[in-house]
Write a protein that holds these residues in place. Structure first.
Motif, PDB file in Angstrom:
ATOM      1  N   ALA A  52      41.098  19.101   4.466  1.00  0.00           N
ATOM      2  CA  ALA A  52      42.495  18.814   4.208  1.00  0.00           C
ATOM      3  C   ALA A  52      43.110  19.856   3.308  1.00  0.00           C
ATOM      4  N   PRO A  53      44.378  20.222   3.546  1.00  0.00           N
ATOM      5  CA  PRO A  53      45.024  21.245   2.735  1.00  0.00           C
ATOM      6  C   PRO A  53      45.259  20.786   1.309  1.00  0.00           C
ATOM      7  N   ARG A  54      45.244  21.756   0.386  1.00  0.00           N
ATOM      8  CA  ARG A  54      45.522  21.487  -1.015  1.00  0.00           C
ATOM      9  C   ARG A  54      46.601  22.452  -1.466  1.00  0.00           C
ATOM     10  N   SER A  55      47.521  21.968  -2.274  1.00  0.00           N
ATOM     11  CA  SER A  55      48.500  22.887  -2.845  1.00  0.00           C
ATOM     12  C   SER A  55      47.794  23.766  -3.869  1.00  0.00           C
ATOM     13  N   VAL A  56      48.377  24.933  -4.170  1.00  0.00           N
ATOM     14  CA  VAL A  56      47.717  25.869  -5.066  1.00  0.00           C
ATOM     15  C   VAL A  56      47.464  25.248  -6.431  1.00  0.00           C
ATOM     16  N   THR A  57      48.412  24.482  -6.959  1.00  0.00           N
ATOM     17  CA  THR A  57      48.229  23.889  -8.281  1.00  0.00           C
ATOM     18  C   THR A  57      47.313  22.682  -8.260  1.00  0.00           C
ATOM     19  N   SER A  58      47.019  22.133  -7.071  1.00  0.00           N
ATOM     20  CA  SER A  58      46.102  20.999  -7.017  1.00  0.00           C
ATOM     21  C   SER A  58      44.776  21.358  -6.364  1.00  0.00           C
ATOM     22  N   SER A  59      44.505  22.650  -6.166  1.00  0.00           N
ATOM     23  CA  SER A  59      43.220  23.060  -5.612  1.00  0.00           C
ATOM     24  C   SER A  59      42.178  23.068  -6.732  1.00  0.00           C
ATOM     25  N   PRO A  60      40.925  22.790  -6.418  1.00  0.00           N
ATOM     26  CA  PRO A  60      39.903  22.709  -7.460  1.00  0.00           C
ATOM     27  C   PRO A  60      39.440  24.054  -7.998  1.00  0.00           C
ATOM     28  N   VAL A  61      39.857  25.142  -7.367  1.00  0.00           N
ATOM     29  CA  VAL A  61      39.517  26.485  -7.834  1.00  0.00           C
ATOM     30  C   VAL A  61      40.769  27.363  -7.756  1.00  0.00           C
ATOM     31  N   PRO A  62      40.830  28.448  -8.558  1.00  0.00           N
ATOM     32  CA  PRO A  62      42.045  29.269  -8.584  1.00  0.00           C
ATOM     33  C   PRO A  62      42.251  30.076  -7.310  1.00  0.00           C
ATOM     34  N   VAL A  63      43.478  30.024  -6.795  1.00  0.00           N
ATOM     35  CA  VAL A  63      43.833  30.713  -5.560  1.00  0.00           C
ATOM     36  C   VAL A  63      45.193  31.379  -5.730  1.00  0.00           C
ATOM     37  N   ASP A  64      45.309  32.614  -5.259  1.00  0.00           N
ATOM     38  CA  ASP A  64      46.608  33.275  -5.131  1.00  0.00           C
ATOM     39  C   ASP A  64      46.983  33.281  -3.656  1.00  0.00           C
ATOM     40  N   VAL A  65      48.190  32.837  -3.332  1.00  0.00           N
ATOM     41  CA  VAL A  65      48.684  32.896  -1.956  1.00  0.00           C
ATOM     42  C   VAL A  65      49.866  33.850  -1.932  1.00  0.00           C
ATOM     43  N   LEU A  66      49.712  34.960  -1.230  1.00  0.00           N
ATOM     44  CA  LEU A  66      50.741  35.998  -1.168  1.00  0.00           C
ATOM     45  C   LEU A  66      51.372  35.975   0.212  1.00  0.00           C
ATOM     46  N   SER A  67      52.666  35.816   0.258  1.00  0.00           N
ATOM     47  CA  SER A  67      53.365  35.768   1.536  1.00  0.00           C
ATOM     48  C   SER A  67      53.662  37.166   2.050  1.00  0.00           C
ATOM     49  N   ALA A  68      54.124  37.232   3.298  1.00  0.00           N
ATOM     50  CA  ALA A  68      54.524  38.516   3.863  1.00  0.00           C
ATOM     51  C   ALA A  68      55.654  39.118   3.042  1.00  0.00           C
ATOM     52  N   GLU A  69      56.543  38.273   2.520  1.00  0.00           N
ATOM     53  CA  GLU A  69      57.652  38.759   1.690  1.00  0.00           C
ATOM     54  C   GLU A  69      57.130  39.348   0.387  1.00  0.00           C
ATOM     55  N   ASP A  70      56.111  38.729  -0.215  1.00  0.00           N
ATOM     56  CA  ASP A  70      55.504  39.290  -1.429  1.00  0.00           C
ATOM     57  C   ASP A  70      54.951  40.682  -1.163  1.00  0.00           C
ATOM     58  N   ILE A  71      54.281  40.827  -0.030  1.00  0.00           N
ATOM     59  CA  ILE A  71      53.670  42.114   0.309  1.00  0.00           C
ATOM     60  C   ILE A  71      54.733  43.163   0.583  1.00  0.00           C
ATOM     61  N   GLU A  72      55.784  42.781   1.301  1.00  0.00           N
ATOM     62  CA  GLU A  72      56.850  43.728   1.627  1.00  0.00           C
ATOM     63  C   GLU A  72      57.604  44.178   0.395  1.00  0.00           C
ATOM     64  N   ALA A  73      57.574  43.380  -0.676  1.00  0.00           N
ATOM     65  CA  ALA A  73      58.296  43.736  -1.901  1.00  0.00           C
ATOM     66  C   ALA A  73      57.543  44.749  -2.751  1.00  0.00           C
ATOM     67  N   VAL A  74      56.341  45.148  -2.342  1.00  0.00           N
ATOM     68  CA  VAL A  74      55.538  46.122  -3.073  1.00  0.00           C
ATOM     69  C   VAL A  74      55.727  47.494  -2.442  1.00  0.00           C
ATOM     70  N   ALA A  75      55.954  48.488  -3.275  1.00  0.00           N
ATOM     71  CA  ALA A  75      56.250  49.837  -2.776  1.00  0.00           C
ATOM     72  C   ALA A  75      54.979  50.619  -2.466  1.00  0.00           C
TER      73      ALA A  75
END
Length: 866
Positions: A52-75
């Motif tokens: 079952a899916p878990r939100s990032v703040t409710s996951s039992p271990v630390p996770v970073d989720v980077l969207s396509a928009e996050d990636i496109e914003a990096v030069a």
């Protein structure tokens, strides 16, 4: 509701880490029933539960989720640089002179090398690159630079040990690249930039196009072309032992002509990024056979090339030396290179892969059966150099050989839904091989001048009959003079990177299989927990059982605590077991041929090496998460204990000088020469140092990750504020002095910043948007010692902290076109110059620094969406 849960399980059960709900295509019929506003979807994570899916703040271990928009914003377009910019615990440096590391850059996550981080694409293991780093941890991991940014729908970074769920390599964490799944539309981006210094021009063109496959499938194709010119951040070669500017006018002119023709620079020893170019293609496809079954496939093909430089060779540096030819005359390599020479090293990298499978649901049972093949090859060339042992018969360009890594894997994963719990289980079989292909004969050939007096001109201090004969023709031969060129011994093989001979070529292979089970679910309304156990068996390292437990307790609606504990097991790769290399290092400015030999081979065994063993780890995390409306906070402590850590021993001197007293200086160096000679190493007389990989010591890596995000909506637009800080410290947990000298011990513990931070603000209003980002690097220290043993205040340099500021502004020309302009490192910041014993030969900055030393960079980008 029940049907939706099952279909979510299809899409999520085998994700392995996390993903955004913005683009599930698992079943086209389901996708048509639900429209999702991607701007307001909470990011969720499976984080190893395979359920079952878990939100990032409710996951039992630390996770970073980077969207396509996050990636496109990096030069950046290089995926290594993208991750370094967005994830503070991820670091990668630029080695200007590093053999294959010039083209494939190893990275670190949480202070651990690349091979301790598992890389997935669409939740399937990504194959390794063919490069094995010849120093340090001997890293061999995937080359994520082969993944074009245009292909990425999201990136999930699990910052926790997960070997029990995903297998060997997942000690520091897991990075999962989710490919785009669009059935229509696409994008096109053209990017051009240059450094403030006026060099390093770069152009990148990327594109993506989605196609519908009937009513129930998709095909998404992405491509990227990039071309980057070299940068030059060094200075003219001028040292106590040889200074170009202090030579004759003719020599200076010859040296300048060499530099201009070889690497388009006005200095003989350039320092900077190499010339690189590449073409990369990815595809991702899926087709729903029924409402409960889907076929899928994805893969890539990429070709890239790069060219860098080795150290400058000047007359009298043990490479450009006078020798006596067969006719008794004296010859010098300056007849080929009047101004000395700087070897030019190039690599062509070919990478391709294919993954195919079928997944679906049968009642409450989910299944995913797949197969994959991955291939990576590096083909080396070397120019503007010689094989000194061949004298005047030497060519000036060589083919040192190729390195190839291949992997084939069959995998079956299953889940069973027990309503409150998800049970996952599965098995896999992996066959992998590493091949070292023989180079051209001239690249490793031991010519006559690899030995003293190759033509037999002398008999003791007197001339032999052959010697008298050449003296009779006017030769200046003087056998009584120990400095006569007849006694000169020079190096074997293409200078800078001798080729792979038949003795050190071959294929190293192994297979392995694994079975695992994983269960996760809500024990109470407040407590979510998961547990996993895995059994792996390697044909070369035997078997091991690893496990992991993790959980999160929701104190109230806003705050939760989480923790995990797990064990890990990583078997050295076939490449780490088999790689061999003879390269040039520069202690005290003198080029020295330094050989790396396999720990299990005859040569390293003669030098005291032992067979490699698996690395074992324990990983503990304890964290706090909080969510207060638009503000989210996470703080996570981690502790990684790594036993029998794989590392290269400090270089051991080799000398032909006879020393028989065990207590005298030089005795060990002479014994090492005898060991090399006894093992039949070609050109042992010209090798000045040797090293090999060993399970050298135990370490403890601990640190803290802090991440905060805050979103504001006002009448003046939307603003997202993100701050992330990583503190990381690695120390020895055993005595490393048997394997490392004092300098290497000090640099291992102090040579990288302990603090790293990234802070960004993104604001959009109407047709305008802007991104401002501040990157922070803390202090670190490095020792420069003449002999690797003297550690005092005079040899230690402290590099100060650095702040680098990026800014970008974008204008939406119309609904399809966006124009962006920006600057990386706006204030043109540089790290402190290197001033201790490691500064040499035109180098200005610490070449191994994770702090960028290229300076400011400006760019413009035109993006089209259709």
């Amino acid at each position: 509701m029940r049907k939706n849960k099952i279909h979510n399980a299809i899409a999520l059960a085998f994700t392995g880490i996390s993903l955004s709900l913005a683009a599930p295509l698992a079943l086209a019929q389901e996708a048509e029933e639900t429209a999702v506003d991607t701007q307001n979807v909470e990011k969720i994570a499976v984080v190893g539960a395979r359920g079952a899916p878990r939100s990032v703040t409710s996951s039992p271990v630390p996770v970073d989720v980077l969207s396509a928009e996050d990636i496109e914003a990096v030069a950046f377009t290089d995926m290594n640089n993208v991750l370094m910019t967005l994830v503070p615990s991820y670091s990668v440096g630029r080695q200007p002179i590093s053999d294959g590391g010039t083209f494939i850059r190893p990275a670190t996550l949480r202070g651990m090398p690349t091979d301790k981080t598992l890389v997935l694409v669409n939740s399937k293991r990504r194959h390794r690159a063919a490069l094995v780093s010849i120093g340090g941890s001997g890293t061999q991991g995937p080359d994520i630079a082969t993944i074009p940014t245009a292909a990425i729908g999201s990136v999930e970074v699990l910052r926790d040990g997960a070997a029990a769920q995903y297998g060997s390599d997942a000690i520091a964490g897991v990075i999962n690249f989710q490919l785009k799944e669009n059935t229509e539309g696409g994008s096109f981006t053209a990017d051009y930039g240059s450094y403030f210094e006026g060099d390093g021009d770069q152009i990148t063109i990327t594109g993506n196009k989605g196609f519908a496959l009937g009513d129930d499938g998709f095909l998404s194709i992405s491509a990227e072309y990039s071309d980057s010119e070299a940068t030059f951040r060094g200075e003219q070669y001028c040292e106590d032992w040889f200074c170009v500017d202090e030579q004759s006018e003719q020599y200076i002119a010859d040296a300048a002509a060499m530099a201009s023709s070889v690497h388009d620079s006005d200095v003989v020893q350039p320092w900077g990024q190499p010339d690189t170019s590449g073409t990369r293609i990815f595809f991702n496809a899926g087709y729903a056979l029924t409402a409960e079954m889907e076929l899928y496939a994805f893969g890539n093909y990429s070709e890239s090339e790069g060219s860098g430089n080795f150290y400058y060779r000047y007359p009298g540096n043990r490479t450009i030396e006078d020798i006596r030819l067969e006719d008794g005359s004296i010859w010098s390599p300056t007849e080929f290179f009047p101004g000395g020479f700087t070897p030019r090293f190039s690599g062509d990298v070919t990478d391709y892969s294919f993954v195919g499978g079928i997944k679906g649901m049968s009642g409450d049972l989910g299944y995913d059966i797949s197969g994959r093949y991955g291939y990576n090859d590096i083909s080396y060339t070397l120019a503007n150099t010689i094989n000194p042992s061949m004298g005047n018969e030497s060519p000036t360009s060589f083919k040192p050989g190729d390195l190839t890594n291949e992997e084939t894997q069959i995998q079956a994963d299953f889940t069973y839904d027990f309503n409150e719990y998800i049970l996952a289980f599965g098995a896999s079989y992996l066959d992998e091989s590493y091949e070292i292909s023989e180079g051209g004969v001239d690249s490793y050939f031991a010519g006559p001048y690899a030995t003293s007096d190759p033509w037999g001109f002398c008999d003791g201090d007197a001339a032999s009959a052959a010697g008298l004969a050449v003296i009779g023709t006017g030769s200046t031969l003087n056998c009584a003079d120990s400095d006569d060129a007849v006694y000169t011994v020079v190096g074997v093989g293409s200078n800078g990177f001798p080729g792979y001979s038949p003795d050190y070529s071959g294929t190293y292979s192994r297979d392995s299989y694994a079975v695992y089970t994983d269960i996760s679910g809500d024990i109470t309304d407040e407590l979510f927990a998961q547990a996993a156990i895995r059994y792996e068996d390697y044909s070369d390292f035997g078997s091991e059982v690893v496990y992991k437990v993790a959980g999160i307790y929701q104190i109230n609606d806003e705050i939760a605590v989480r923790s995990s504990y797990g064990t890990g097991f990583r078997a050295p790769t076939p490449g780490q077991q088999g790689t061999t290399n003879v390269s040039t290092r520069l202690p005290d400015g003198f080029p020295v041929a330094t050989g790396l030999f396999p720990a299990g081979g005859d040569v390293a065994q003669a030098l005291g090496a032992e067979e490699l063993l698996p690395e074992k780890s324990t990983n503990f995390t304890l964290g706090l998460t909080a969510s207060f409306g638009d503000l989210t906070l996470t703080a996570d402590y981690y502790n990684i204990k790594l036993e029998d850590r794989l590392y290269s021993v400090s270089t051991r001197d080799v000398s032909t000088t006879v020393v028989t007293d065990p207590d005298a200086d030089g005795y060990d160096a002479y014994q090492n020469y005898l060991a090399l000679s006894g093992a039949g190493v070609s050109g042992a007389e010209s090798i000045g140092g040797v090293f090999f990989f060993q399970n050298a010591f135990d370490t403890v890596t601990e640190g803290v990750d802090l991440v905060a995000t805050y979103k504001m909506e006002t009448t003046y637009g939307s603003t997202m504020i993100t701050g992330s800080i990583n503190y990381n410290d690695t120390s020895f947990d055993s005595d490393p002095s048997e394997f490392l000298d004092p300098e290497d011990i000090f640099d291992f513990e102090n040579g990288t910043p302990e603090m790293r931070g990234v802070f960004s603000v993104t604001h959009s209003y109407d047709v305008w948007s802007a991104v401002a980002r501040l990157s922070y690097y803390g202090e670190y220290e490095n020792v420069g010692s003449d002999d690797g043993t003297v550690i005092d205040a005079e040899t230690i340099q402290t590099y100060g902290s650095e702040f680098m500021f990026d800014i970008e502004g974008s204008y939406l020309i119309n609904e399809n076109l966006t124009l962006s302009v920006g600057v990386r490192n706006l204030f043109d910041s540089y790290p402190d110059p290197t001033i201790n014993g490691d500064a040499c030969c035109g180098q200005v900055y610490d070449s191994g620094s994770v702090v960028d030393w290229q300076g400011g960079y400006y760019y413009t980008r035109l993006a089209a969406r259709f």
